[in-house]
Design an enzyme around this catalytic site. Structure first.
Site, PDB file in Angstrom:
ATOM      1  N   SER A   2     -19.783 -11.975 -43.272  1.00 47.16           N
ATOM      2  CA  SER A   2     -18.673 -11.805 -44.203  1.00 47.16           C
ATOM      3  C   SER A   2     -18.655 -12.957 -45.186  1.00 47.16           C
ATOM      4  CB  SER A   2     -17.346 -11.742 -43.432  1.00 47.16           C
ATOM      5  OG  SER A   2     -16.243 -11.857 -44.310  1.00 47.16           O
ATOM      6  N   LYS A  53     -17.626 -13.435 -38.463  1.00 46.97           N
ATOM      7  CA  LYS A  53     -17.941 -12.012 -38.347  1.00 46.97           C
ATOM      8  C   LYS A  53     -19.406 -11.754 -37.962  1.00 46.97           C
ATOM      9  CE  LYS A  53     -15.577  -9.034 -39.024  1.00 46.97           C
ATOM     10  NZ  LYS A  53     -15.298  -8.381 -40.329  1.00 46.97           N
ATOM     11  N   ARG A  54     -19.584 -10.813 -37.010  1.00 45.22           N
ATOM     12  CA  ARG A  54     -20.892 -10.253 -36.632  1.00 45.22           C
ATOM     13  C   ARG A  54     -20.734  -8.729 -36.702  1.00 45.22           C
ATOM     14  NH1 ARG A  54     -24.024 -14.020 -32.923  1.00 45.22           N
ATOM     15  NH2 ARG A  54     -24.745 -12.194 -31.783  1.00 45.22           N
ATOM     16  N   HIS A  61     -12.484  11.546 -25.378  1.00 45.09           N
ATOM     17  CA  HIS A  61     -11.459  11.354 -26.417  1.00 45.09           C
ATOM     18  C   HIS A  61     -11.271   9.881 -26.749  1.00 45.09           C
ATOM     19  CE1 HIS A  61     -10.154  15.580 -25.967  1.00 45.09           C
ATOM     20  NE2 HIS A  61     -10.351  15.378 -24.675  1.00 45.09           N
ATOM     21  N   TYR A  75     -34.225   1.245 -49.469  1.00 43.98           N
ATOM     22  CA  TYR A  75     -34.279   2.030 -48.239  1.00 43.98           C
ATOM     23  C   TYR A  75     -35.591   2.812 -48.130  1.00 43.98           C
ATOM     24  CZ  TYR A  75     -29.291   1.052 -48.639  1.00 43.98           C
ATOM     25  OH  TYR A  75     -28.069   0.434 -48.791  1.00 43.98           O
ATOM     26  N   ILE A 133     -36.125  16.084 -55.825  1.00 43.51           N
ATOM     27  CA  ILE A 133     -35.191  15.028 -55.412  1.00 43.51           C
ATOM     28  C   ILE A 133     -35.040  15.004 -53.896  1.00 43.51           C
ATOM     29  CG2 ILE A 133     -32.807  14.198 -55.556  1.00 43.51           C
ATOM     30  CD1 ILE A 133     -32.687  15.595 -58.341  1.00 43.51           C
ATOM     31  N   SER A 139     -36.582  21.635 -59.473  1.00 47.55           N
ATOM     32  CA  SER A 139     -35.952  20.352 -59.827  1.00 47.55           C
ATOM     33  C   SER A 139     -35.232  19.752 -58.630  1.00 47.55           C
ATOM     34  CB  SER A 139     -34.970  20.559 -60.985  1.00 47.55           C
ATOM     35  OG  SER A 139     -34.026  21.573 -60.670  1.00 47.55           O
ATOM     36  N   ALA A 140     -34.562  20.605 -57.851  1.00 51.78           N
ATOM     37  CA  ALA A 140     -33.827  20.112 -56.681  1.00 51.78           C
ATOM     38  C   ALA A 140     -34.774  19.560 -55.627  1.00 51.78           C
ATOM     39  CB  ALA A 140     -32.976  21.238 -56.094  1.00 51.78           C
ATOM     40  N   GLN A 194     -44.915  34.579 -56.093  1.00 51.29           N
ATOM     41  CA  GLN A 194     -45.556  33.525 -56.870  1.00 51.29           C
ATOM     42  C   GLN A 194     -45.427  32.187 -56.143  1.00 51.29           C
ATOM     43  OE1 GLN A 194     -44.663  31.618 -61.103  1.00 51.29           O
ATOM     44  NE2 GLN A 194     -45.495  33.677 -61.323  1.00 51.29           N
ATOM     45  N   SER A 238     -49.738  28.400 -61.623  1.00 50.64           N
ATOM     46  CA  SER A 238     -49.270  27.027 -61.394  1.00 50.64           C
ATOM     47  C   SER A 238     -48.787  26.815 -59.968  1.00 50.64           C
ATOM     48  CB  SER A 238     -48.147  26.687 -62.374  1.00 50.64           C
ATOM     49  OG  SER A 238     -48.605  26.721 -63.703  1.00 50.64           O
TER      50      SER A 238
END
Length: 434
Positions: free
Chosen positions: A262, A268-269, A141, A5, A311, A307-308, A212, A94
């Site tokens: 499938s 199937k489409r 709805h 992806y 990602i 660290s987060a 900082q 840093s």
């Protein structure tokens, strides 16, 4: 983000090679600024500019021992520069390098995302104009409501993505900042003039106050905008998936020659691309919470955000780039079936005209809304209950209605065209047509 992806151009922004290149630019620009102030000898500056280079593998090897990425980088950089390297990173901490470089990367990524969005906007505009006058059923709805046009759905996408484009530009501006203000943001070992020089070179503005680190509300806003755009793409993909259901099959995402839907059922489409867009959108939106959690750091900084961010920032921008491109692919090649939209309009056998009947009964008959509603609803319920019945015939046979509305009135009411007369005004208001 996994290669499946990912597009190479945006993925390259988050590669270590690009990050360390930006770090190197920052260090060189800082040395240039100090040289302009007479703090670095010109011959040392030339040596730094000529010899400054790095090796990613070597940096990673050093980091495995020192457990600090900036120190590992500086060690590697100075191994190539030599004695003149004593001027590198002078007065900096840093985060001056890492945070500023991260903002450069975020700006680079957003620039690509903005380009993708502008392309998608053009496609939605083209589709809106193409199907401006194609009648289809509108639903509330999930139930048939009143006639509209397919073009209105694309016009809605266009309007939403226009707002998203402005949000993305705002998010870019929020993170197009940097800081070279030292350990707790007090410029204790560096002059403001050096910061201004470096950030101008990088195309950033000065964060007026930082600790900082650059405050993470900026990053949280950036992430939130990514989440909103992803939510819009999910909405678009979900609409197409619903319209592709076999019961209506009014539109259908592209299905290539040789493609298979499938492993078990050859007929199937499936709307697999739209389903992929919806699924990846969920990942991006879940990452927004990480951005919000990163705002509250301890005192002048801690490292819990780092660290987060390594990602969620790369993954979210790469994933959004991917689904923006996929949504454009879907809309560009979308199959539209006018016969199916017409057939679907008639599925409820006239029930979609119930509000018009209600209003005409009130206006022409002078009866209360409650009485008019009762007449229409009783006949409508009979149509729901019996597939052989239609609303127009039942109203014609109902003496309460026929006493007010003539057959010519019913003929006028049960027409789709009046529902669509003001649609051009909406399109003009959006700037889709002149």
């Amino acid at each position: 983000m996994i290669d499946r992806y990912s597009h190479p151009e945006i993925s390259a922004i988050w590669e270590l090679e690009n990050k360390f290149k930006i770090w190197t630019d920052i260090e060189i620009y800082a040395c240039e600024a100090r040289a302009n102030r007479g703090e670095v000898p010109k011959e040392d500056l030339e040596t730094i500019k000529q010899k400054a280079k790095f090796n990613v593998e070597e940096i990673l090897e050093i980091e495995s021992k020192v457990h600090h990425d900036v120190i590992a980088y500086l060690t590697n950089l100075n191994s190539y520069i030599g004695p003149a390297g004593r001027h590198v990173h002078f007065g900096l901490t840093s985060s001056d390098v890492g945070d500023t470089a991260l903002c450069v990367q975020m700006v680079q990524a957003m620039d690509l995302l903005i380009q993708r969005t502008e392309t998608l906007l053009q496609t939605t505009k083209e589709k809106a104009k193409e199907y401006k006058d194609l009648p289809c059923i509108g639903r509330s709805h999930g139930i048939h409501a009143e006639p509209m046009t397919l073009g209105l759905k694309f016009a809605l996408f266009f309007a939403e993505m226009t707002r998203n484009l402005e949000r993305m530009k705002d998010a870019r501006a929020q993170v197009a900042v940097g800081k070279l203000s030292g350990a707790v943001g007090t410029y204790s070992n560096i002059d403001l003039e050096i910061e201004e020089y470096v950030l101008t070179k990088l195309g950033l503005t000065v964060d007026p106050i930082a600790t900082q680190v650059i405050s993470r509300d900026r990053h949280a806003f950036y992430m939130s905008v990514l989440g909103v755009v992803a939510a819009s793409l999910d909405r678009m993909a979900t609409e197409i998936r619903l319209l592709q259901k076999t019961e209506g099959r009014e539109v259908e995402e592209p299905f290539a020659k040789g493609q298979k839907g499938s492993s078990a059922m050859p007929h199937k489409r499936n709307p697999v691309v739209c389903e992929r867009i919806s699924g990846i959108s969920r990942v991006i939106r879940s990452n927004v919470n990480v951005g919000l959690q990163n705002v509250g750091l301890w005192h002048e900084r801690d490292i819990s955000h780092s660290s987060a961010e390594r990602i969620v920032l790369p993954d979210s921008t790469i994933a959004l780039d991917y689904i923006l491109e996929k949504m454009n692919f879907v809309l560009k090649g979308l199959h539209v079936y006018p016969d199916a939209t017409e057939r679907t309009l008639n599925v409820t056998r006239g029930l979609i005209f119930s509000q018009k009947v209600l209003l005409w009964l009130i206006e022409k008959g002078g009866i209360t809304r409650e009485d008019a509603y009762l007449i229409v609803q009783e006949n409508a319920m009979a149509v729901w209950a019996d597939q052989s019945k239609n609303l127009r015939d039942l109203l014609k046979q109902d003496p309460r209605c026929s006493a007010i509305l003539k057959e010519s009135d019913l003929n006028e009411i049960f027409q789709i065209k009046p529902y669509l007369e003001r649609i051009p005004l909406i399109f003009k208001r959006l700037g889709i047509i002149d």
